[in-house]
Design a protein around this motif. Structure first.
Motif, short mmCIF file in Angstrom:
data_model
loop_
_atom_site.label_atom_id
_atom_site.label_comp_id
_atom_site.label_asym_id
_atom_site.label_seq_id
_atom_site.Cartn_x
_atom_site.Cartn_y
_atom_site.Cartn_z
N ALA A 174 120.45 -15.45 0.81
CA ALA A 174 120.01 -14.30 0.02
C ALA A 174 120.80 -14.19 -1.28
N ALA A 175 120.29 -13.42 -2.20
CA ALA A 175 120.97 -13.17 -3.47
C ALA A 175 121.34 -11.69 -3.54
N GLY A 176 122.32 -11.38 -4.39
CA GLY A 176 122.66 -9.99 -4.63
C GLY A 176 123.86 -9.48 -3.86
N PHE A 177 124.58 -10.36 -3.14
CA PHE A 177 125.77 -9.95 -2.40
C PHE A 177 127.01 -10.53 -3.08
N ASN A 178 128.09 -9.76 -3.08
CA ASN A 178 129.32 -10.19 -3.75
C ASN A 178 130.08 -11.25 -2.97
N ASP A 179 130.05 -11.17 -1.63
CA ASP A 179 130.83 -12.09 -0.81
C ASP A 179 129.95 -12.59 0.33
N VAL A 180 129.03 -13.47 -0.02
CA VAL A 180 128.08 -13.98 0.97
C VAL A 180 128.78 -14.67 2.14
N PRO A 181 129.74 -15.61 1.89
CA PRO A 181 130.40 -16.25 3.03
C PRO A 181 131.12 -15.25 3.93
N GLY A 182 131.81 -14.28 3.33
CA GLY A 182 132.54 -13.31 4.13
C GLY A 182 131.62 -12.46 4.99
N ILE A 183 130.49 -12.04 4.43
CA ILE A 183 129.53 -11.24 5.19
C ILE A 183 128.95 -12.07 6.33
N ALA A 184 128.60 -13.32 6.04
CA ALA A 184 128.05 -14.19 7.08
C ALA A 184 129.07 -14.42 8.20
N VAL A 185 130.34 -14.56 7.84
CA VAL A 185 131.38 -14.75 8.84
C VAL A 185 131.49 -13.52 9.74
N GLY A 186 131.51 -12.32 9.14
CA GLY A 186 131.60 -11.11 9.94
C GLY A 186 130.43 -10.96 10.89
N LEU A 187 129.23 -11.21 10.40
CA LEU A 187 128.04 -11.11 11.25
C LEU A 187 128.10 -12.13 12.39
N THR A 188 128.49 -13.35 12.07
CA THR A 188 128.55 -14.40 13.08
C THR A 188 129.61 -14.10 14.12
N LEU A 189 130.76 -13.61 13.67
CA LEU A 189 131.86 -13.33 14.59
C LEU A 189 131.47 -12.28 15.63
N ILE A 190 130.91 -11.17 15.17
CA ILE A 190 130.53 -10.11 16.11
C ILE A 190 129.34 -10.55 16.96
N GLY A 191 128.44 -11.34 16.36
CA GLY A 191 127.33 -11.86 17.14
C GLY A 191 127.79 -12.74 18.28
N LEU A 192 128.79 -13.60 18.03
CA LEU A 192 129.35 -14.43 19.09
C LEU A 192 130.02 -13.58 20.17
N SER A 193 130.63 -12.47 19.77
CA SER A 193 131.26 -11.59 20.75
C SER A 193 130.22 -11.00 21.69
N PHE A 194 129.07 -10.59 21.14
CA PHE A 194 128.00 -10.09 21.99
C PHE A 194 127.48 -11.21 22.91
N THR A 195 127.36 -12.42 22.38
CA THR A 195 126.91 -13.55 23.20
C THR A 195 127.86 -13.79 24.36
N ALA A 196 129.16 -13.76 24.07
CA ALA A 196 130.16 -13.97 25.12
C ALA A 196 130.06 -12.90 26.19
N LEU A 197 129.86 -11.65 25.78
CA LEU A 197 129.75 -10.56 26.75
C LEU A 197 128.57 -10.78 27.68
N VAL A 198 127.41 -11.17 27.12
CA VAL A 198 126.23 -11.41 27.94
C VAL A 198 126.45 -12.57 28.90
N ALA A 199 127.04 -13.65 28.41
CA ALA A 199 127.19 -14.84 29.23
C ALA A 199 128.23 -14.65 30.34
N ILE A 200 129.34 -13.98 30.04
CA ILE A 200 130.43 -13.88 31.00
C ILE A 200 130.18 -12.83 32.06
N TRP A 201 129.53 -11.72 31.71
CA TRP A 201 129.34 -10.66 32.70
C TRP A 201 128.47 -11.17 33.85
N PRO A 202 128.81 -10.87 35.10
CA PRO A 202 128.03 -11.35 36.24
C PRO A 202 126.61 -10.80 36.26
N SER A 203 125.75 -11.44 37.05
CA SER A 203 124.36 -11.01 37.20
C SER A 203 124.30 -9.87 38.20
#
Length: 329
Positions: free
Chosen positions: A75-104
């Motif tokens: 996308a265009a129009g953001f001041n810190d595209v890599p930093g924003i993408a890193v933050g989104l990816t980091l928290i997204g991975l945290s949600f993924t880990a929570l789903v995968a690790i928690w028992p059924s």
């Protein structure tokens, strides 16, 4: 890195991550575990194990943030595209880990796991008998690990929705499975969907890293606690069931803390590298123990996904090596 003012964001009877209106630029694992002390009692561990988070919400957030990170990078129009993408990816991975690790624990947990597994793969499409499989060994290992990480166990899962009959309508939206993330979220491509009003706060997430050395000590201590409680629970008595439940809580917390360490990027030669190595050894040592295979596989998966996050931050400065594990999946 949790917001202490969000009193409703902690574990409760309704679930630990069950409010879609709360801010999602917070570490969900920290939110789930923040009310448990570093030296927990049996009662604390039992309460933690019983507070089942809303994994369907977590699965939606995992896919939503991963998709948004990809949109922002183009996308265009953001001041810190890599930093924003890193933050989104980091928290997204945290949600993924929570789903995968928690028992059924129930059908909602199972459906969340299966939906997220379908979303992030890699599984491959159905192939006819004439197809000749050809995979690099590393790719084959990655597929095995992901399949093990999202394995829902031996629960009886209801059949998929019925196929339409001759008189049915609404075929364009006919459900393919019980819970399909592709139908509850916008398409992956296109302009950013929800991040632009407060984009800069995502770029600041990386500066709010937890104390990885403390988390590494927490992992080691909780693994030891779980082993001791499992042993104590094998003694017949009125407290046996409670002790086993507490042991499961300690074990679950240990693996969630290990996932936190796996996700957060660390600079080469820093103390964070030592913390990651401590946790790698602690989890690898469990390969010959009776810990749930999906938890072990989930941490291995997150360590590899975390290495890609480190490359996104800065491949020259960050430690991005993938651990060598004992082959159990």
């Amino acid at each position: 890195m949790t917001d202490k003012n969000l009193d409703h964001a902690g574990p409760n009877q309704g679930g630990a991550v069950d409010r879609p209106e709360i801010r999602t630029d917070l570490d969900p694992i920290a939110i789930v575990t923040e009310l448990v002390s570093d030296d927990p009692s049996v009662a604390e561990l039992v309460a933690f194990r019983s507070a089942i988070p809303d994994l369907k919400f977590a699965a939606r957030q995992a896919k939503r943030l991963a998709d948004e990170a990809m949109r922002v990078r183009f996308a265009a129009g953001f001041n810190d595209v890599p930093g924003i993408a890193v933050g989104l990816t980091l928290i997204g991975l945290s949600f993924t880990a929570l789903v995968a690790i928690w028992p059924s624990d129930n059908l909602d947990c199972v459906e969340a796991k299966l939906a997220l597994a379908e979303s992030i793969g890699p599984y491959g499409d159905d192939q006819d008998g004439s197809h000749v499989p050809a995979l690099e060994p590393a790719t084959a290992t990655r597929i095995r690990v992901k399949r093990a990480a999202f394995n829902v166990g031996e629960l009886m899962v209801p059949a998929r929705p019925a196929v339409p009959s001759a008189q049915d309508r609404g075929l364009a939206d006919w459900p393919l499975r019980h819970y399909d993330l592709s139908t509850v979220l916008p398409p992956q491509g296109g302009p950013p969907v929800f991040v632009d009003p407060n984009a800069q706060r995502w770029a600041e997430i990386l500066s709010q890293a937890p104390d990885l050395e403390r988390l590494a000590s927490r992992v080691e201590r909780l693994i030891k606690t779980a082993d001791r409680l499992f042993a104590l629970s094998r003694t017949p008595g009125e407290t046996a069931t409670e002790l086993r439940r507490a042991a499961e809580g300690a074990q679950l917390m240990a693996y969630l803390a290990a996932a936190q360490i796996a996700i957060w990027p660390v600079v080469k030669g820093s103390e964070g590298v030592k913390a990651k190595k401590r946790v790698v050894k602690a989890i690898d040592d469990r390969a010959c123990r009776g810990d749930p295979l999906h938890m072990q596989a989930a941490v291995r998966m997150i360590f590899e996904d975390g290495s890609w996050l480190g490359k996104l931050v800065n491949s020259d400065r960050m430690a991005i090596g993938i651990p060598t594990w004992i082959e159990i999946v």
